[in-house]
Design an enzyme around this catalytic site. Structure first.
Site, mmCIF file in Angstrom:
data_model
loop_
_atom_site.group_PDB
_atom_site.id
_atom_site.type_symbol
_atom_site.label_atom_id
_atom_site.label_comp_id
_atom_site.label_asym_id
_atom_site.label_seq_id
_atom_site.Cartn_x
_atom_site.Cartn_y
_atom_site.Cartn_z
ATOM 1 N N HIS A 184 1.722 2.117 -10.268
ATOM 2 C CA HIS A 184 0.578 2.425 -9.068
ATOM 3 C C HIS A 184 -0.666 1.915 -9.663
ATOM 4 O O HIS A 184 -1.150 1.884 -10.807
ATOM 5 C CB HIS A 184 0.328 4.061 -9.460
ATOM 6 C CG HIS A 184 1.444 4.801 -8.854
ATOM 7 N ND1 HIS A 184 1.473 5.452 -7.714
ATOM 8 C CD2 HIS A 184 2.659 5.273 -9.482
ATOM 9 C CE1 HIS A 184 2.603 6.277 -7.587
ATOM 10 N NE2 HIS A 184 3.302 6.240 -8.649
ATOM 11 N N ASN A 223 5.036 6.684 -13.478
ATOM 12 C CA ASN A 223 5.588 8.010 -13.768
ATOM 13 C C ASN A 223 7.134 7.621 -14.329
ATOM 14 O O ASN A 223 7.668 6.955 -13.666
ATOM 15 C CB ASN A 223 5.697 8.724 -12.758
ATOM 16 C CG ASN A 223 3.997 9.174 -12.379
ATOM 17 O OD1 ASN A 223 3.219 9.453 -13.186
ATOM 18 N ND2 ASN A 223 3.888 8.949 -11.001
ATOM 19 N N ARG A 237 0.887 -1.185 0.104
ATOM 20 C CA ARG A 237 0.006 -0.016 0.011
ATOM 21 C C ARG A 237 0.790 1.218 0.126
ATOM 22 O O ARG A 237 1.842 1.280 0.851
ATOM 23 C CB ARG A 237 -0.881 0.108 1.298
ATOM 24 C CG ARG A 237 -1.879 -1.137 1.240
ATOM 25 C CD ARG A 237 -3.146 -1.013 2.088
ATOM 26 N NE ARG A 237 -3.735 -2.312 2.219
ATOM 27 C CZ ARG A 237 -4.642 -2.397 1.419
ATOM 28 N NH1 ARG A 237 -5.106 -1.836 0.283
ATOM 29 N NH2 ARG A 237 -5.153 -3.790 1.407
ATOM 30 N N ASP A 238 0.457 2.254 -0.719
ATOM 31 C CA ASP A 238 1.288 3.525 -0.865
ATOM 32 C C ASP A 238 0.898 4.205 0.526
ATOM 33 O O ASP A 238 -0.217 4.172 1.226
ATOM 34 C CB ASP A 238 0.683 4.257 -2.057
ATOM 35 C CG ASP A 238 1.318 5.579 -2.457
ATOM 36 O OD1 ASP A 238 2.141 5.504 -3.561
ATOM 37 O OD2 ASP A 238 1.764 6.549 -1.617
ATOM 38 N N ILE A 239 1.993 4.912 0.972
ATOM 39 C CA ILE A 239 2.227 5.564 2.172
ATOM 40 C C ILE A 239 1.161 6.872 2.223
ATOM 41 O O ILE A 239 0.796 7.281 3.210
ATOM 42 C CB ILE A 239 3.367 5.765 2.853
ATOM 43 C CG1 ILE A 239 3.594 6.052 4.179
ATOM 44 C CG2 ILE A 239 4.103 7.030 2.093
ATOM 45 C CD1 ILE A 239 4.825 5.883 4.894
ATOM 46 N N VAL A 263 10.427 8.253 -6.619
ATOM 47 C CA VAL A 263 11.296 7.061 -6.222
ATOM 48 C C VAL A 263 11.804 6.344 -7.522
ATOM 49 O O VAL A 263 10.923 5.910 -8.436
ATOM 50 C CB VAL A 263 10.469 6.114 -5.301
ATOM 51 C CG1 VAL A 263 11.236 4.690 -4.850
ATOM 52 C CG2 VAL A 263 9.735 6.733 -4.089
ATOM 53 N N HIS A 275 7.840 1.433 -10.431
ATOM 54 C CA HIS A 275 6.511 1.080 -9.724
ATOM 55 C C HIS A 275 5.206 1.130 -10.473
ATOM 56 O O HIS A 275 5.330 2.437 -11.100
ATOM 57 C CB HIS A 275 6.394 1.815 -8.242
ATOM 58 C CG HIS A 275 6.784 3.148 -8.367
ATOM 59 N ND1 HIS A 275 8.073 3.484 -8.467
ATOM 60 C CD2 HIS A 275 6.124 4.070 -8.045
ATOM 61 C CE1 HIS A 275 8.016 5.091 -8.250
ATOM 62 N NE2 HIS A 275 6.777 5.327 -8.136
HETATM 63 P P1 AMP Z 1 6.110 8.176 -7.923
HETATM 64 O O1 AMP Z 1 5.918 9.908 -7.459
HETATM 65 O O2 AMP Z 1 5.680 7.791 -9.138
HETATM 66 O O3 AMP Z 1 7.843 8.077 -7.893
HETATM 67 O O4 AMP Z 1 5.716 7.465 -6.688
HETATM 68 C C1 AMP Z 1 6.192 7.137 -5.525
HETATM 69 C C2 AMP Z 1 5.166 6.858 -4.364
HETATM 70 O O5 AMP Z 1 5.825 6.013 -3.504
HETATM 71 C C3 AMP Z 1 4.171 7.938 -4.015
HETATM 72 O O6 AMP Z 1 2.970 7.508 -4.296
HETATM 73 C C4 AMP Z 1 4.691 7.609 -2.345
HETATM 74 O O7 AMP Z 1 3.533 8.170 -1.540
HETATM 75 C C5 AMP Z 1 5.159 6.245 -2.199
HETATM 76 N N1 AMP Z 1 5.961 6.218 -1.154
HETATM 77 C C6 AMP Z 1 7.031 6.706 -0.738
HETATM 78 N N2 AMP Z 1 7.570 6.237 0.145
HETATM 79 C C7 AMP Z 1 6.682 5.223 0.621
HETATM 80 C C8 AMP Z 1 6.907 4.239 1.667
HETATM 81 N N3 AMP Z 1 7.813 4.146 2.591
HETATM 82 N N4 AMP Z 1 5.855 3.142 1.711
HETATM 83 C C9 AMP Z 1 4.806 3.158 0.915
HETATM 84 N N5 AMP Z 1 4.746 4.044 -0.086
HETATM 85 C C10 AMP Z 1 5.750 5.028 -0.273
#
Ligand code: AMP
Ligand code: ZN
Length: 114
Positions: A102, A87, A29-31, A96, A100
Site C-alpha cells: 500500500h 499487511n 489505485r485502491d478501489i 487479498v 501488495h
Molecule cells: P489488504 O487488506 O491489505 O489485503 O488490502 C487489500 C486492498 O485491496 C484493500 O485496500 C482494497 O480496497 C483493495 N481492493 C480490493 N479489490 C480491489 C479492486 N478490484 N481494485 C482495486 N483495489 C482493490
C-alpha cells in the site's frame, strides 16, 4: 493463480486504474482509498503473503519499493512524505492474498496505525 483477483489484473482480465507498470510490478489505485493517494503496488508473479516470499524473490521485493518510489514522485507526494505498508494474514487485516504494497499519501498520517 486463476482464482486470484490481482493475478486477473496482471493478466488483463480485470482492468484496474493503473498508474505504473514495468516488467516486474503493476501499480493501480485502491478501489476504497484511505488517503488522497492510495495505490497498491503488486508483483506480477503471484506470492500469497509475506510468509511465502522465497530467497530468490528478494530482488522482486525490492522492485515493489522502486515502483512505489516512482509512483510517489509521479503523484507529487515524494518530498512531503508518504507511507508504505504490507499487511500479512488475518490479524493485520490482509484481505487479498497476493502481496501488495500500500502506498498512502496526500495527507498527514498518524502513528501508530490501528
Ligand atoms: P489488504 O487488506 O491489505 O489485503 O488490502 C487489500 C486492498 O485491496 C484493500 O485496500 C482494497 O480496497 C483493495 N481492493 C480490493 N479489490 C480491489 C479492486 N478490484 N481494485 C482495486 N483495489 C482493490
Ligand atoms: Zn495472484
Amino acid at each position: 493463480m486463476s482464482d486470484c483477483l490481482f493475478c486477473k489484473m496482471v493478466a488483463g482480465e480485470i482492468k484496474p486504474d493503473v498508474v505504473y507498470e514495468d516488467d516486474a510490478v503493476l501499480a493501480f489505485r485502491d478501489i476504497n482509498p484511505q488517503a488522497p493517494v492510495h495505490v497498491l503496488v503488486i508483483p506480477k508473479q503471484h506470492i500469497s503473503t509475506i510468509n511465502d516470499i522465497q530467497d530468490e524473490q528478494a530482488e522482486l521485493i525490492g522492485r515493489l519499493y522502486l515502483g512505489a518510489k516512482s509512483v510517489a514522485e509521479q503523484e507529487g507526494i515524494a518530498a512531503h512524505g508518504y507511507r508504505t505498508v504490507m499487511n500479512c494474514n488475518a490479524a493485520a487485516g490482509q484481505t487479498v492474498f497476493h502481496i501488495h504494497l500500500h502506498l498512502l499519501g496526500g495527507r498527514n498520517l498518524s502513528w501508530p496505525p490501528g
